[in-house]
Design a protein around this motif. Structure first.
Motif, PDB file in Angstrom:
ATOM      1  N   LEU A   1       0.850  -1.407   0.503  1.00 35.44           N
ATOM      2  CA  LEU A   1      -0.516  -0.007  -0.294  1.00 35.44           C
ATOM      3  C   LEU A   1       0.987   1.098  -0.269  1.00 35.44           C
ATOM      4  CD1 LEU A   1      -3.050  -1.268   2.676  1.00 35.44           C
ATOM      5  CD2 LEU A   1      -3.003  -0.839  -0.052  1.00 35.44           C
ATOM      6  N   ALA A   2       2.341   1.555   0.935  1.00 35.63           N
ATOM      7  CA  ALA A   2       3.123   2.558   0.843  1.00 35.63           C
ATOM      8  C   ALA A   2       3.656   2.810  -0.435  1.00 35.63           C
ATOM      9  CB  ALA A   2       3.956   2.174   1.891  1.00 35.63           C
ATOM     10  N   HIS A   3       3.899   1.442  -1.901  1.00 38.57           N
ATOM     11  CA  HIS A   3       4.289   1.625  -2.630  1.00 38.57           C
ATOM     12  C   HIS A   3       3.132   2.384  -3.962  1.00 38.57           C
ATOM     13  CE1 HIS A   3       8.232   0.737  -1.438  1.00 38.57           C
ATOM     14  NE2 HIS A   3       8.020   0.269  -1.055  1.00 38.57           N
ATOM     15  N   SER A   4       2.321   1.380  -3.365  1.00 41.51           N
ATOM     16  CA  SER A   4       0.441   1.658  -4.305  1.00 41.51           C
ATOM     17  C   SER A   4       0.534   3.300  -4.730  1.00 41.51           C
ATOM     18  CB  SER A   4      -0.203   0.831  -4.237  1.00 41.51           C
ATOM     19  OG  SER A   4      -1.131   1.039  -3.180  1.00 41.51           O
ATOM     20  N   ARG A   5       0.572   3.819  -2.775  1.00 40.48           N
ATOM     21  CA  ARG A   5       0.345   5.278  -3.242  1.00 40.48           C
ATOM     22  C   ARG A   5       0.970   6.006  -4.270  1.00 40.48           C
ATOM     23  NH1 ARG A   5      -0.318   3.611   2.262  1.00 40.48           N
ATOM     24  NH2 ARG A   5      -2.180   3.303   3.356  1.00 40.48           N
ATOM     25  N   ARG A   6       2.833   5.609  -4.256  1.00 39.89           N
ATOM     26  CA  ARG A   6       2.803   6.364  -4.877  1.00 39.89           C
ATOM     27  C   ARG A   6       3.154   6.086  -6.769  1.00 39.89           C
ATOM     28  NH1 ARG A   6       6.654   5.338  -0.408  1.00 39.89           N
ATOM     29  NH2 ARG A   6       7.864   3.875  -1.269  1.00 39.89           N
ATOM     30  N   ARG A   7       1.581   5.523  -6.380  1.00 42.19           N
ATOM     31  CA  ARG A   7       1.757   4.808  -7.874  1.00 42.19           C
ATOM     32  C   ARG A   7       0.734   6.365  -8.605  1.00 42.19           C
ATOM     33  NH1 ARG A   7       1.126  -1.344  -6.675  1.00 42.19           N
ATOM     34  NH2 ARG A   7       3.590  -1.590  -6.512  1.00 42.19           N
ATOM     35  N   GLU A   8       0.595   5.074  -9.193  1.00 38.82           N
ATOM     36  CA  GLU A   8      -0.822   6.163 -10.408  1.00 38.82           C
ATOM     37  C   GLU A   8      -1.965   6.243  -9.192  1.00 38.82           C
ATOM     38  OE1 GLU A   8      -0.975   5.580 -14.310  1.00 38.82           O
ATOM     39  OE2 GLU A   8       0.691   6.413 -14.867  1.00 38.82           O
ATOM     40  N   ALA A   9      -3.078   7.734  -9.552  1.00 37.84           N
ATOM     41  CA  ALA A   9      -4.179   6.818  -8.853  1.00 37.84           C
ATOM     42  C   ALA A   9      -4.644   5.516  -9.437  1.00 37.84           C
ATOM     43  CB  ALA A   9      -4.309   8.978  -8.592  1.00 37.84           C
ATOM     44  N   ALA A  10      -4.831   5.445 -10.858  1.00 35.87           N
ATOM     45  CA  ALA A  10      -5.918   4.502 -11.336  1.00 35.87           C
ATOM     46  C   ALA A  10      -5.571   3.694 -10.385  1.00 35.87           C
ATOM     47  CB  ALA A  10      -5.488   4.385 -12.678  1.00 35.87           C
ATOM     48  N   GLN A  11      -3.895   3.082  -9.738  1.00 32.23           N
ATOM     49  CA  GLN A  11      -3.892   2.114  -9.151  1.00 32.23           C
ATOM     50  C   GLN A  11      -4.303   1.160  -8.207  1.00 32.23           C
ATOM     51  OE1 GLN A  11       0.887   1.737  -9.807  1.00 32.23           O
ATOM     52  NE2 GLN A  11       0.040   1.058 -11.727  1.00 32.23           N
ATOM     53  N   LEU A  12      -5.512   2.718  -7.305  1.00 29.75           N
ATOM     54  CA  LEU A  12      -5.661   2.709  -6.059  1.00 29.75           C
ATOM     55  C   LEU A  12      -7.520   2.482  -6.348  1.00 29.75           C
ATOM     56  CD1 LEU A  12      -5.114   5.989  -4.484  1.00 29.75           C
ATOM     57  CD2 LEU A  12      -3.264   4.012  -4.088  1.00 29.75           C
ATOM     58  N   ILE A  13      -7.168   2.286  -7.049  1.00 28.18           N
ATOM     59  CA  ILE A  13      -8.939   1.348  -7.861  1.00 28.18           C
ATOM     60  C   ILE A  13      -9.220   0.095  -8.623  1.00 28.18           C
ATOM     61  CG2 ILE A  13     -11.492   1.469  -8.272  1.00 28.18           C
ATOM     62  CD1 ILE A  13     -10.645   3.850  -8.023  1.00 28.18           C
TER      63      ILE A  13
ATOM     64  N   ILE B   1     -19.074  -2.718   1.285  1.00 26.97           N
ATOM     65  CA  ILE B   1     -18.327  -2.997   1.995  1.00 26.97           C
ATOM     66  C   ILE B   1     -16.934  -2.859   2.684  1.00 26.97           C
ATOM     67  CG2 ILE B   1     -17.086  -5.099   1.757  1.00 26.97           C
ATOM     68  CD1 ILE B   1     -18.416  -6.978   3.932  1.00 26.97           C
ATOM     69  N   ILE B   2     -16.719  -2.382   3.851  1.00 24.90           N
ATOM     70  CA  ILE B   2     -15.201  -2.124   4.225  1.00 24.90           C
ATOM     71  C   ILE B   2     -14.881  -2.577   5.685  1.00 24.90           C
ATOM     72  CG2 ILE B   2     -14.012   0.712   4.580  1.00 24.90           C
ATOM     73  CD1 ILE B   2     -16.189   1.802   3.179  1.00 24.90           C
ATOM     74  N   ALA B   3     -13.583  -2.542   5.087  1.00 22.48           N
ATOM     75  CA  ALA B   3     -12.715  -3.444   6.575  1.00 22.48           C
ATOM     76  C   ALA B   3     -11.513  -2.748   7.066  1.00 22.48           C
ATOM     77  CB  ALA B   3     -12.267  -5.295   6.020  1.00 22.48           C
ATOM     78  N   ASP B   4     -11.898  -2.367   8.045  1.00 19.29           N
ATOM     79  CA  ASP B   4     -10.749  -1.493   8.693  1.00 19.29           C
ATOM     80  C   ASP B   4     -10.804  -0.404   8.448  1.00 19.29           C
ATOM     81  OD1 ASP B   4     -10.559  -3.696   9.973  1.00 19.29           O
ATOM     82  OD2 ASP B   4      -8.674  -4.862   9.684  1.00 19.29           O
ATOM     83  N   GLY B   5     -11.457  -0.187   7.888  1.00 19.07           N
ATOM     84  CA  GLY B   5     -11.258   1.753   7.189  1.00 19.07           C
ATOM     85  C   GLY B   5      -9.783   1.110   5.767  1.00 19.07           C
ATOM     86  N   GLU B   6      -9.724   0.192   5.309  1.00 12.82           N
ATOM     87  CA  GLU B   6      -8.438  -0.009   4.431  1.00 12.82           C
ATOM     88  C   GLU B   6      -9.104   0.049   4.268  1.00 12.82           C
ATOM     89  OE1 GLU B   6      -5.464  -1.042   6.997  1.00 12.82           O
ATOM     90  OE2 GLU B   6      -5.356   0.360   7.933  1.00 12.82           O
ATOM     91  N   LEU B   7      -9.720  -1.095   2.848  1.00 13.92           N
ATOM     92  CA  LEU B   7     -10.173  -1.976   2.033  1.00 13.92           C
ATOM     93  C   LEU B   7     -11.337  -1.861   1.604  1.00 13.92           C
ATOM     94  CD1 LEU B   7      -7.934  -2.916  -0.744  1.00 13.92           C
ATOM     95  CD2 LEU B   7      -9.396  -5.015   0.767  1.00 13.92           C
ATOM     96  N   GLY B   8     -12.388  -1.168   0.807  1.00 15.31           N
ATOM     97  CA  GLY B   8     -13.237  -1.051   0.545  1.00 15.31           C
ATOM     98  C   GLY B   8     -13.414  -1.907  -0.814  1.00 15.31           C
TER      99      GLY B   8
ATOM    100  N   ARG C   1      -8.266   0.912  -2.355  1.00 15.71           N
ATOM    101  CA  ARG C   1      -7.751   1.094  -1.547  1.00 15.71           C
ATOM    102  C   ARG C   1      -8.009   2.210  -1.048  1.00 15.71           C
ATOM    103  NH1 ARG C   1      -5.024  -2.487  -4.875  1.00 15.71           N
ATOM    104  NH2 ARG C   1      -5.098  -3.786  -4.293  1.00 15.71           N
ATOM    105  N   PRO C   2      -6.283   2.584  -0.196  1.00 16.65           N
ATOM    106  CA  PRO C   2      -6.990   4.278   0.692  1.00 16.65           C
ATOM    107  C   PRO C   2      -6.711   5.166   0.623  1.00 16.65           C
ATOM    108  CG  PRO C   2      -6.070   2.960   2.348  1.00 16.65           C
ATOM    109  CD  PRO C   2      -6.349   1.677   0.984  1.00 16.65           C
ATOM    110  N   SER C   3      -7.583   6.142  -0.313  1.00 13.12           N
ATOM    111  CA  SER C   3      -8.082   7.716  -0.723  1.00 13.12           C
ATOM    112  C   SER C   3      -8.571   7.983  -0.832  1.00 13.12           C
ATOM    113  CB  SER C   3      -8.342   6.693  -2.129  1.00 13.12           C
ATOM    114  OG  SER C   3      -8.863   6.132  -2.661  1.00 13.12           O
ATOM    115  N   SER C   4      -9.102   9.367  -1.384  1.00 10.06           N
ATOM    116  CA  SER C   4     -10.581  10.000  -0.982  1.00 10.06           C
ATOM    117  C   SER C   4     -11.749   9.528  -1.612  1.00 10.06           C
ATOM    118  CB  SER C   4      -9.937  11.114  -1.960  1.00 10.06           C
ATOM    119  OG  SER C   4      -9.860  10.875  -3.040  1.00 10.06           O
ATOM    120  N   LEU C   5     -11.636   8.527  -2.860  1.00  7.52           N
ATOM    121  CA  LEU C   5     -12.479   8.179  -2.811  1.00  7.52           C
ATOM    122  C   LEU C   5     -13.449   6.783  -1.757  1.00  7.52           C
ATOM    123  CD1 LEU C   5     -15.285   6.754  -4.977  1.00  7.52           C
ATOM    124  CD2 LEU C   5     -13.493   5.022  -5.673  1.00  7.52           C
ATOM    125  N   LEU C   6     -12.497   6.573  -1.033  1.00 14.10           N
ATOM    126  CA  LEU C   6     -12.908   5.597  -0.267  1.00 14.10           C
ATOM    127  C   LEU C   6     -12.871   6.305   1.281  1.00 14.10           C
ATOM    128  CD1 LEU C   6     -12.538   2.133   1.214  1.00 14.10           C
ATOM    129  CD2 LEU C   6     -10.586   2.912   1.660  1.00 14.10           C
TER     130      LEU C   6
END
Length: 320
Positions: A98-110, A202-209, A229-234
């Motif tokens: 997740l730490a690395h994914s946040r540094r990738r393009e935003a599209a990869q958060l979904i 459904i959202i688990a632990d506020g980190e994955l929906g 994954r963690p984002s403004s959308l989540l």
């Protein structure tokens, strides 16, 4: 059943037989199990190596079982430690991912899920891996699996994961739903209801929906779902849940200080949520007259002339 302790089917069968006897020879073991002598000797040798069997004192050709609480408890404890270490490693790897994914393009958060099988598996994994709390919006008409098929929730509740579930009223009218809901509440689920819900998620632990999406094209239903994954959308989805939760009607079996028993409290919850008498009677397997009699009892206890007055009194007196 004992595979979790590292026993094969042959080893388990042999061990169970040894537990029931004072001592057997390898040939007797093979005969009792209905297997070749070599298979029985191999299973017995494995049990001896694992500390689950021993020779009968003074009779080197006869063998018996080591007490299960001594032999198996330690093995299970070691297995549990291995599982715990593996789970910690998975959590660490997930955090790194997740730490690395946040540094990738935003599209990869979904990520997009395009089949019911994949969606069912993701919903199960999400709940199996939950550690603190799962929140969910449940609309009528299942997409991936019914509430009765969602055994992962009951397992998560039993290991201490909190659940807050918001149900659409029409879902509570579906066959078997009220009994299933009561089972969840008894295990600790917090349930509320609203007439309609805008989405299911459904959202688990506020980190994955997981947000199922349905498109209707030419009369056919094409399933797609978003894994978020963690984002403004989540964050927006979590805020949506909390705003709906605040104005929803609680569905409960018990409440400290309430003068009602669990049957009448559950009935009152369903009435205030708008579930029809007939649906309540059918699902709870009681007569329509019994439901009406219990409602009359509630109205008399509240000093109400109408159901609206009953709901108002229940809210004022904090019955729900």
């Amino acid at each position: 059943m004992l595979s979790a302790a590292g026993l094969s089917a042959e080893e388990e069968a042999a061990y169970r037989l040894l537990v029931r006897t004072a001592g057997v020879e390898p040939t007797q073991l093979a005969e009792e199990l209905g297997v070749e002598n070599e298979v029985a000797r191999r299973a017995l040798g494995s049990l001896l190596a694992k500390g689950l069997a021993r020779a009968v004192p003074g009779e080197s050709d006869r063998f018996t079982a080591v007490a299960p609480d001594v032999a198996l408890a330690a093995r299970l404890h070691r297995r549990q430690e291995e599982v715990d270490r593996a789970r910690q490693a998975v959590e660490q790897l997930t955090e790194e991912y997740l730490a690395h994914s946040r540094r990738r393009e935003a599209a990869q958060l979904i990520e997009v899920i395009t089949s019911r099988t994949a969606l069912r598996e993701q919903l199960r994994l999400l709940q199996d891996n939950a550690r603190r709390e799962v929140v969910s919006l449940c609309r009528a008409g299942h997409v991936a699996m019914t509430s009765q098929e969602n055994t992962e929730e009951l397992a998560a509740l039993r290991r201490g994961v909190g659940y807050r579930v918001l149900y659409e009223r029409a879902l509570l009218e579906e066959p078997g739903m009220l009994v299933n809901l009561a089972d969840g509440i008894e295990l600790g689920e917090q349930a509320r209801a609203l007439p309609t819900l805008p989405v299911r998620m459904i959202i688990a632990d506020g980190e994955l929906g997981v947000l199922p999406l349905i498109q209707h094209t030419g009369g056919l239903t094409q399933l797609t779902a978003a894994l978020i994954r963690p984002s403004s959308l989540l964050d927006a989805l979590k805020a949506l849940f909390e705003s709906l939760w605040e104005r929803a009607t609680p569905v409960v079996l018990t409440r400290p200080g309430s003068p009602l028993d669990s049957d009448h409290l559950y009935l009152l919850s369903l009435l205030v949520a708008g579930v029809p008498d007939k649906s309540i009677a059918t699902q709870l397997k009681v007569s329509h007259r019994t439901v009406q009699r219990r409602i009359t009892h509630l109205m008399e206890q509240a000093g109400a002339q109408t159901r609206m007055q009953l709901a108002w009194h229940a809210a004022r007196e904090n019955w729900l």
